[in-house]
Enzyme design. Structure first.
Site, PDB file in Angstrom:
ATOM      1  N   GLU A   1       0.812  -1.227   0.000  1.00 16.97           N
ATOM      2  CA  GLU A   1       0.000   0.000   0.000  1.00 16.97           C
ATOM      3  C   GLU A   1       0.845   1.278   0.000  1.00 16.97           C
ATOM      4  OE1 GLU A   1      -2.931   0.158   3.148  1.00 16.97           O
ATOM      5  OE2 GLU A   1      -3.545   2.179   2.587  1.00 16.97           O
TER       6      GLU A   1
ATOM      7  N   ASP B   1       4.134 -14.538  11.849  1.00 13.77           N
ATOM      8  CA  ASP B   1       2.744 -14.921  11.594  1.00 13.77           C
ATOM      9  C   ASP B   1       1.841 -13.713  11.880  1.00 13.77           C
ATOM     10  OD1 ASP B   1       0.179 -15.923  11.631  1.00 13.77           O
ATOM     11  OD2 ASP B   1       0.682 -17.710  12.804  1.00 13.77           O
TER      12      ASP B   1
ATOM     13  N   HIS C   1      -2.059  10.812   0.758  1.00 13.00           N
ATOM     14  CA  HIS C   1      -2.152   9.432   0.272  1.00 13.00           C
ATOM     15  C   HIS C   1      -2.327   9.407  -1.244  1.00 13.00           C
ATOM     16  CE1 HIS C   1      -3.077   5.168   0.311  1.00 13.00           C
ATOM     17  NE2 HIS C   1      -4.126   5.436  -0.459  1.00 13.00           N
TER      18      HIS C   1
ATOM     19  N   LYS D   1      -6.875  -0.438  12.178  1.00 10.17           N
ATOM     20  CA  LYS D   1      -6.271  -0.816  10.891  1.00 10.17           C
ATOM     21  C   LYS D   1      -5.069   0.084  10.629  1.00 10.17           C
ATOM     22  CE  LYS D   1      -5.658  -1.162   6.265  1.00 10.17           C
ATOM     23  NZ  LYS D   1      -4.781  -0.336   5.426  1.00 10.17           N
TER      24      LYS D   1
HETATM   25  N1  COA Z   1       8.797   8.450   0.036  1.00  7.23           N
HETATM   26  C1  COA Z   1       9.337   8.214   1.241  1.00  7.23           C
HETATM   27  N2  COA Z   1       9.235   9.065   2.265  1.00  7.23           N
HETATM   28  C2  COA Z   1       8.553  10.190   2.073  1.00  7.23           C
HETATM   29  C3  COA Z   1       7.953  10.506   0.826  1.00  7.23           C
HETATM   30  C4  COA Z   1       8.106   9.583  -0.219  1.00  7.23           C
HETATM   31  N3  COA Z   1       7.583   9.783  -1.429  1.00  7.23           N
HETATM   32  N4  COA Z   1       7.329  11.679   0.939  1.00  7.23           N
HETATM   33  C5  COA Z   1       7.538  12.104   2.208  1.00  7.23           C
HETATM   34  N5  COA Z   1       8.276  11.217   2.891  1.00  7.23           N
HETATM   35  C6  COA Z   1       8.701  11.281   4.280  1.00  7.23           C
HETATM   36  C7  COA Z   1      10.202  11.511   4.372  1.00  7.23           C
HETATM   37  O1  COA Z   1      10.654  10.958   5.582  1.00  7.23           O
HETATM   38  C8  COA Z   1      10.314  13.001   4.401  1.00  7.23           C
HETATM   39  O2  COA Z   1      11.489  13.451   4.982  1.00  7.23           O
HETATM   40  P1  COA Z   1      12.843  13.626   4.063  1.00  7.23           P
HETATM   41  O3  COA Z   1      12.464  14.431   2.895  1.00  7.23           O
HETATM   42  O4  COA Z   1      13.829  14.248   4.983  1.00  7.23           O
HETATM   43  O5  COA Z   1      13.251  12.221   3.693  1.00  7.23           O
HETATM   44  C9  COA Z   1       9.112  13.358   5.252  1.00  7.23           C
HETATM   45  O6  COA Z   1       8.112  12.435   4.864  1.00  7.23           O
HETATM   46  C10 COA Z   1       8.600  14.762   5.029  1.00  7.23           C
HETATM   47  O7  COA Z   1       8.487  14.980   3.638  1.00  7.23           O
HETATM   48  P2  COA Z   1       7.410  15.988   3.018  1.00  7.23           P
HETATM   49  O8  COA Z   1       7.578  16.010   1.539  1.00  7.23           O
HETATM   50  O9  COA Z   1       7.504  17.270   3.771  1.00  7.23           O
HETATM   51  O10 COA Z   1       6.079  15.212   3.343  1.00  7.23           O
HETATM   52  P3  COA Z   1       4.674  15.860   3.592  1.00  7.23           P
HETATM   53  O11 COA Z   1       4.721  16.636   4.842  1.00  7.23           O
HETATM   54  O12 COA Z   1       4.214  16.511   2.342  1.00  7.23           O
HETATM   55  O13 COA Z   1       3.808  14.578   3.890  1.00  7.23           O
HETATM   56  C11 COA Z   1       2.867  12.438   3.572  1.00  7.23           C
HETATM   57  C12 COA Z   1       3.473  13.629   2.889  1.00  7.23           C
HETATM   58  C13 COA Z   1       2.314  11.441   2.573  1.00  7.23           C
HETATM   59  C14 COA Z   1       3.962  11.757   4.379  1.00  7.23           C
HETATM   60  C15 COA Z   1       1.743  12.981   4.505  1.00  7.23           C
HETATM   61  O14 COA Z   1       0.787  13.618   3.730  1.00  7.23           O
HETATM   62  C16 COA Z   1       1.084  11.912   5.345  1.00  7.23           C
HETATM   63  O15 COA Z   1       1.661  11.410   6.286  1.00  7.23           O
HETATM   64  N6  COA Z   1      -0.168  11.602   5.041  1.00  7.23           N
HETATM   65  C17 COA Z   1      -0.896  10.575   5.718  1.00  7.23           C
HETATM   66  C18 COA Z   1      -0.899   9.346   4.871  1.00  7.23           C
HETATM   67  C19 COA Z   1      -1.201   8.116   5.650  1.00  7.23           C
HETATM   68  O16 COA Z   1      -1.428   8.116   6.838  1.00  7.23           O
HETATM   69  N7  COA Z   1      -1.191   6.994   4.956  1.00  7.23           N
HETATM   70  C20 COA Z   1      -1.466   5.720   5.566  1.00  7.23           C
HETATM   71  C21 COA Z   1      -2.373   4.894   4.702  1.00  7.23           C
HETATM   72  S1  COA Z   1      -3.866   5.727   4.247  1.00  7.23           S
END
Ligand code: COA
Length: 436
Positions: A87, A281, A378, A265
């Site tokens: 996911e 497991d 997401h 979840k």
């Molecule tokens: N791949 C890996 N790590 C990522 C990433 C990507 N494409 N985008 C963000 N990150 C992580 C990294 O750790 C990054 O730090 P770094 O740049 O020093 O490595 C950190 O997030 C902050 O990056 P940023 O671009 O500022 O992220 P953001 O603040 O725009 O947040 C999400 C993006 C997706 C992380 C955020 O919107 C989120 O947490 N959303 C909730 C999504 C969720 O809970 N999903 C679970 C299933 S529904």
């Protein structure tokens, strides 16, 4: 260079650098050799000959992406957490949240509460409850000795059966009383299912002889409430809107099982991928977590969040029965590597990391839900899946992803049909598209 500085260097731009560089950095940090890196690439990740020993009717293997969660510091130790999961946004979200906790000087701490797993020996319809319990109590020490003689290796490692409990339960069909004997066992670093099942079946003749009652089922319980794992996150200086929003989200989960299910979840999003990566497991852990969540008779969240106006405190408590020996953990080449990347020494260490990751994953989702909503982050990452599903070629992917991100920001939603529409528009554009 200090260890902390080396960790920061390892993580700098980690998700933006090419795969090869990511592997190089990982190899340095975790001391992996070229053959181990090949395994991570999928070469001999699970040879068919090995797979044939694991399950029946093997027709192949099922590959899954494995990433690492970054920025974690648990109980004062920096670590990378391998996660095998299909996911989008789970790893990004948990890493972003760990980064936030680090930036806010927050603390993630964990502990284990208890070390006993449970096996059940059932007398389905006990004829004389009082007499049966009396006889069993009188021979308890002897029964424990018999039980331990079945698992001498475990006893030699300091584990084994420690106690027996007797529970009388009125039958649901109101047709008498059930007597259930709980065999409480310390499995040390094994998950313990096979050990405890053999112990329970081994005790059956002895128990039948002592009680003169007929034994029914002999099997472990996945509701391992004698061995719980606790994790705590504490962060100060939080924006009150965010802090109260997260507390309110926890309140929703405590009030409504429909929400609690999705809340849990989200916690398991942070746990299952590492269970899979380490060959554990995950069905057993899922069953245990959900049964524990419903122990009061009402399905509840397994985490809770409190905010006092400045400090946010989150707590996780649930059974996480895992192993670092036994099962396929040490036989599966990739699982063995995942344990090496984690650097855990024993089952307790693994369970504590899982509890922390689940709690931090939950925080990430609640923070998003309480502020901008889950869709924004997401779906921005999910755009890559939609672009592929729409049929974009390798060359078209970056542009379609970009276009989908713009569409998401403008229209607040994207879908496969929208992705196909945009792809068609890209392809029908009169001007040639220059990629790179
Ligand atoms: N791949 C890996 N790590 C990522 C990433 C990507 N494409 N985008 C963000 N990150 C992580 C990294 O750790 C990054 O730090 P770094 O740049 O020093 O490595 C950190 O997030 C902050 O990056 P940023 O671009 O500022 O992220 P953001 O603040 O725009 O947040 C999400 C993006 C997706 C992380 C955020 O919107 C989120 O947490 N959303 C909730 C999504 C969720 O809970 N999903 C679970 C299933 S529904």
């Amino acid at each position: 260079m200090g260890k902390e500085e080396r960790f920061e260097n390892l993580l700098s731009e980690f998700h933006r650098i090419p795969f090869e560089e990511r592997q190089e950095r990982l190899a340095k940090w975790c001391d992996l050799d070229p053959q181990e890196l090949q395994i991570l690439r999928g070469v001999n990740a699970l040879p068919i000959e090995t797979a044939e020993h694991f399950i029946e009717n093997v027709i192949g293997v099922f590959p899954m992406p494995m990433g690492v969660a970054t920025y974690f510091n648990i109980d004062g130790k920096d670590l990378l957490i391998p996660m095998a999961v299909e996911e989008t946004s789970i790893i990004a979200a948990v890493s972003a949240t760990a980064k936030w906790i680090r930036k806010m000087n927050g603390k993630i701490t964990t502990e284990t509460r208890g070390n006993l797993i449970i096996g059940q020996v059932q007398i389905p319809r006990v004829r004389d409850l009082e007499l049966a319990v009396q006889r069993l109590m009188a021979r308890k020490t002897e029964l424990i000795q018999v039980a331990n003689s079945i698992v001498p290796g475990l006893v030699a490692r300091g584990g084994g059966v420690k106690d027996l409990l007797f529970r009388s339960l009125p039958r649901e069909d109101q047709n008498g009383t059930m007597l259930v004997i709980h065999v409480l066992c310390d499995p040390k670093d094994a998950m313990g299912a096979n050990l405890i099942n053999q112990v329970c079946e081994g005790l059956k003749p002895e128990i039948e002889m002592i009680t003169e009652e007929k034994v029914g089922l002999c099997i472990l319980s996945n509701l391992v409430d004698g061995k719980l794992t606790y994790a705590r996150v504490e962060i100060s200086g939080i924006d009150p809107e965010v802090g109260f929003g997260i507390q309110e989200a926890a309140q929703f989960a405590k009030t409504d099982p429909y929400r609690a299910s999705t809340h849990n979840k989200g916690v398991l999003n942070g746990i299952d991928p590492t269970l899979i990566a380490t060959g554990n497991d995950w069905r057993a852990v899922e069953a245990g977590v959900h049964a524990f969540a419903a122990r009061s008779g009402k399905y509840q969240p397994v985490t809770d969040w409190h905010f006092d106006g400045t400090t946010l405190v989150g707590e996780f408590l649930a059974p996480l029965a895992v192993g670092t020996v036994g099962g396929v953990t040490m036989l599966h080449p990739t699982a063995r590597l995942a344990l090496k990347i984690l650097g855990v020494q024993n089952a307790e260490g693994l369970a504590r990391i899982l509890a922390a990751t689940g709690l931090v994953q939950n925080l990430g989702a609640l923070k998003a839900l309480a502020t901008v909503g889950i869709v924004k982050g997401h779906m921005r990452l999910h755009a890559a899946n939609l672009a592929m599903a729409a049929g974009a070629s390798e060359r078209e992917l970056p542009l379609l992803r970009e276009e989908l991100s713009t569409a998401l920001a403008r229209e607040k939603r994207i879908s496969l049909s929208r992705a196909k529409e945009i792809l068609e528009a890209i392809r029908s554009t009169e001007k040639p598209i220059h990629f790179n």
